[in-house]
Design a protein around this motif. Structure first.
Motif, PDB file in Angstrom:
ATOM      1  N   PRO A  41       8.476   5.558  -1.589  1.00 47.68           N
ATOM      2  CA  PRO A  41       7.173   4.932  -1.871  1.00 47.68           C
ATOM      3  C   PRO A  41       6.303   5.647  -2.907  1.00 47.68           C
ATOM      4  O   PRO A  41       5.165   5.230  -3.132  1.00 47.68           O
ATOM      5  CB  PRO A  41       6.498   4.947  -0.491  1.00 47.68           C
ATOM      6  N   VAL A  42       6.815   6.699  -3.488  1.00 47.19           N
ATOM      7  CA  VAL A  42       6.032   7.485  -4.461  1.00 47.19           C
ATOM      8  C   VAL A  42       6.968   7.951  -5.574  1.00 47.19           C
ATOM      9  O   VAL A  42       8.155   7.649  -5.567  1.00 47.19           O
ATOM     10  CB  VAL A  42       5.371   8.718  -3.797  1.00 47.19           C
ATOM     11  N   SER A  99       4.593  -3.138  -6.751  1.00 49.00           N
ATOM     12  CA  SER A  99       3.456  -2.223  -6.603  1.00 49.00           C
ATOM     13  C   SER A  99       2.557  -2.321  -7.810  1.00 49.00           C
ATOM     14  O   SER A  99       2.992  -2.682  -8.922  1.00 49.00           O
ATOM     15  CB  SER A  99       3.972  -0.793  -6.478  1.00 49.00           C
ATOM     16  N   ASN A 100       1.319  -1.948  -7.599  1.00 48.10           N
ATOM     17  CA  ASN A 100       0.380  -1.814  -8.730  1.00 48.10           C
ATOM     18  C   ASN A 100       0.928  -0.842  -9.774  1.00 48.10           C
ATOM     19  O   ASN A 100       0.551  -0.918 -10.947  1.00 48.10           O
ATOM     20  CB  ASN A 100      -0.996  -1.400  -8.212  1.00 48.10           C
ATOM     21  N   HIS A 101       1.843   0.042  -9.363  1.00 51.13           N
ATOM     22  CA  HIS A 101       2.360   1.027 -10.314  1.00 51.13           C
ATOM     23  C   HIS A 101       3.353   0.444 -11.319  1.00 51.13           C
ATOM     24  O   HIS A 101       3.761   1.143 -12.246  1.00 51.13           O
ATOM     25  CB  HIS A 101       2.914   2.236  -9.560  1.00 51.13           C
ATOM     26  N   TYR A 112       9.036   5.574 -10.331  1.00 50.26           N
ATOM     27  CA  TYR A 112       8.787   4.679  -9.195  1.00 50.26           C
ATOM     28  C   TYR A 112       8.313   3.305  -9.699  1.00 50.26           C
ATOM     29  O   TYR A 112       8.838   2.267  -9.281  1.00 50.26           O
ATOM     30  CB  TYR A 112       7.744   5.325  -8.277  1.00 50.26           C
ATOM     31  N   GLY A 127      -1.519  -3.158  -3.573  1.00 48.20           N
ATOM     32  CA  GLY A 127      -2.461  -2.108  -3.975  1.00 48.20           C
ATOM     33  C   GLY A 127      -2.245  -0.889  -3.092  1.00 48.20           C
ATOM     34  O   GLY A 127      -1.279  -0.148  -3.272  1.00 48.20           O
ATOM     35  N   SER A 128      -3.162  -0.673  -2.136  1.00 46.84           N
ATOM     36  CA  SER A 128      -3.065   0.470  -1.224  1.00 46.84           C
ATOM     37  C   SER A 128      -3.202  -0.058   0.189  1.00 46.84           C
ATOM     38  O   SER A 128      -4.304  -0.381   0.628  1.00 46.84           O
ATOM     39  CB  SER A 128      -4.196   1.471  -1.512  1.00 46.84           C
ATOM     40  N   PHE A 154      -3.266   0.639   3.740  1.00 46.74           N
ATOM     41  CA  PHE A 154      -3.477   1.629   4.792  1.00 46.74           C
ATOM     42  C   PHE A 154      -4.505   1.056   5.763  1.00 46.74           C
ATOM     43  O   PHE A 154      -5.186   0.085   5.435  1.00 46.74           O
ATOM     44  CB  PHE A 154      -4.010   2.946   4.197  1.00 46.74           C
ATOM     45  N   ARG A 182     -10.957   5.229  -5.331  1.00 47.65           N
ATOM     46  CA  ARG A 182     -10.085   4.255  -6.001  1.00 47.65           C
ATOM     47  C   ARG A 182      -9.610   3.167  -5.040  1.00 47.65           C
ATOM     48  O   ARG A 182      -9.505   1.999  -5.396  1.00 47.65           O
ATOM     49  CB  ARG A 182      -8.875   4.964  -6.616  1.00 47.65           C
ATOM     50  N   MET A 183      -9.323   3.546  -3.817  1.00 50.58           N
ATOM     51  CA  MET A 183      -8.796   2.569  -2.859  1.00 50.58           C
ATOM     52  C   MET A 183      -9.842   1.557  -2.398  1.00 50.58           C
ATOM     53  O   MET A 183      -9.483   0.566  -1.759  1.00 50.58           O
ATOM     54  CB  MET A 183      -8.160   3.280  -1.665  1.00 50.58           C
ATOM     55  N   PHE A 195      -1.087   8.428 -10.253  1.00 55.99           N
ATOM     56  CA  PHE A 195       0.349   8.288 -10.510  1.00 55.99           C
ATOM     57  C   PHE A 195       0.645   8.540 -11.989  1.00 55.99           C
ATOM     58  O   PHE A 195       1.738   8.976 -12.336  1.00 55.99           O
ATOM     59  CB  PHE A 195       0.855   6.899 -10.092  1.00 55.99           C
TER      60      PHE A 195
HETATM   61  C1  15L Z   1       2.026   2.734  -3.883  1.00 56.05           C
HETATM   62  O1  15L Z   1       2.831   2.038  -4.475  1.00 56.05           O
HETATM   63  C2  15L Z   1       2.462   3.740  -2.877  1.00 56.05           C
HETATM   64  O2  15L Z   1       3.627   3.345  -2.204  1.00 56.05           O
HETATM   65  C3  15L Z   1       1.385   4.048  -1.871  1.00 56.05           C
HETATM   66  O3  15L Z   1       1.738   5.217  -1.201  1.00 56.05           O
HETATM   67  C4  15L Z   1      -0.014   4.186  -2.480  1.00 56.05           C
HETATM   68  O4  15L Z   1      -0.096   5.389  -3.148  1.00 56.05           O
HETATM   69  C5  15L Z   1      -0.326   3.013  -3.389  1.00 56.05           C
HETATM   70  O5  15L Z   1       0.717   2.689  -4.250  1.00 56.05           O
HETATM   71  C6  15L Z   1      -1.594   3.222  -4.230  1.00 56.05           C
HETATM   72  O6  15L Z   1      -1.571   2.984  -5.438  1.00 56.05           O
HETATM   73  O7  15L Z   1      -2.609   3.579  -3.656  1.00 56.05           O
END
Ligand code: 15L
Length: 270
Positions: free
Chosen positions: A74-75, A110-112, A139, A167-168, A170, A177-178, A262
């Motif tokens: 995930p990272v 992912s946003n990434h 990633y 996004g995030s 949790f 940022r979150m 990231f």
């Molecule tokens: C992700 O893709 C990660 O898996 C997660 O751990 C968070 O870091 C999230 O992005 C994020 O951008 O906050």
């Protein structure tokens, strides 16, 4: 059950745990797939296995209507590890779905995948789902691959595919940022339920965030598929601000780029 059976790869992970807890209440039979069985699997069937093992995937995909593919690192990590787990693993899951006649795959992008876009360029309009990918890590590159193979298998095999740029996700936003990127667990369940039932889905990329006041991503594509986010990170804003140890410097990568820090991560050595 009312809707059918969903197989969740990576069901023991963070997002997997939210979804396997919430989707049964939406009328789904849930089957979890992961390297380990968690101590608290909940009201679900369970298969232990590796996404790199086609036979294990074949067995897990029997009588499945929808695959939610979350399994992966995930990272950021070393390319070799991302290649094996995220890139080959994602190929294996898509290929097993087609081979076993599963009609629909919802995949956790992912946003990434677009993490190098700058917030300053999207003051007037939110960032759309059709921008050129700009991954911020290996990633993120693996998520661009996921979106590409999803598109290819949708066109080649008629698989119904949605890739969710989460996004995030949790229980609560953990940083300033979150407050922008937060996807509440309950909205995550709503989003994947909507994508699992959307009758006209062929291939879509959508963003996965809650109805946050400060979000700057275009949620129309997800809304068109039936997603109605209910949560807003704003209720946590005071708490997040009080806990913050830095200033929101717009030149800090954390605030400058969609992917935040990231963009500065270097893969760990062995
Ligand atoms: C992700 O893709 C990660 O898996 C997660 O751990 C968070 O870091 C999230 O992005 C994020 O951008 O906050």
């Amino acid at each position: 059950s009312e809707h059918g059976r969903i197989l969740i790869t990576g069901a023991a992970g963070g997002v997997g745990t939210f979804l396997r807890t919430g989707l049964p209440e939406q009328g789904w039979t849930v089957r979890g797939f992961d390297l380990v069985t968690p101590p608290d699997p909940g009201p679900v069937e369970w298969r232990t296995g590796d996404v790199g093992d086609p036979a294990a995937l074949d067995e897990a995909m029997q009588d499945v209507d929808v695959v939610i593919h979350l399994a992966g690192i995930p990272v950021e990590d070393r390319f070799e590890r991302i290649l094996k787990t995220n890139i080959d693993g994602t190929y294996q899951v898509f290929d097993a779905a087609v081979r076993n006649g599963v009609p629909r795959v919802l995949a956790a992008s992912s946003n990434h995948a677009v993490g190098y876009y700058e917030r300053a360029d999207f003051r007037d309009a939110p960032i759309g789902v059709d921008v050129r990918p700009r991954p911020d890590t290996f990633y993120g590159v693996s998520k661009v691959f996921m979106e590409a193979i999803g598109s290819f298998y949708a066109d080649r095999h008629g698989l119904r595919v949605a890739c969710v740029r989460i996004g995030s996700c949790f229980a609560e936003p953990r940083s300033r940022r979150m407050l922008d990127t937060w996807l509440s667990p309950a909205d995550g369940v709503r989003l994947f339920h909507a994508l699992a039932t959307a009758p006209d889905l062929r291939y879509e990329i959508v963003y996965g965030v809650s109805a946050n006041k400060t979000a700057w991503w275009d949620m129309e594509p997800a809304r068109r598929l039936g997603f109605e986010p209910q949560d807003d990170s704003d209720v946590f804003a005071a708490q997040v601000e009080a806990a913050a140890t830095d200033l929101p410097d717009p030149e800090d990568p954390e605030y400058k780029y969609l992917g935040g820090r990231f963009t500065t991560f270097v893969p760990p050595e062995d």
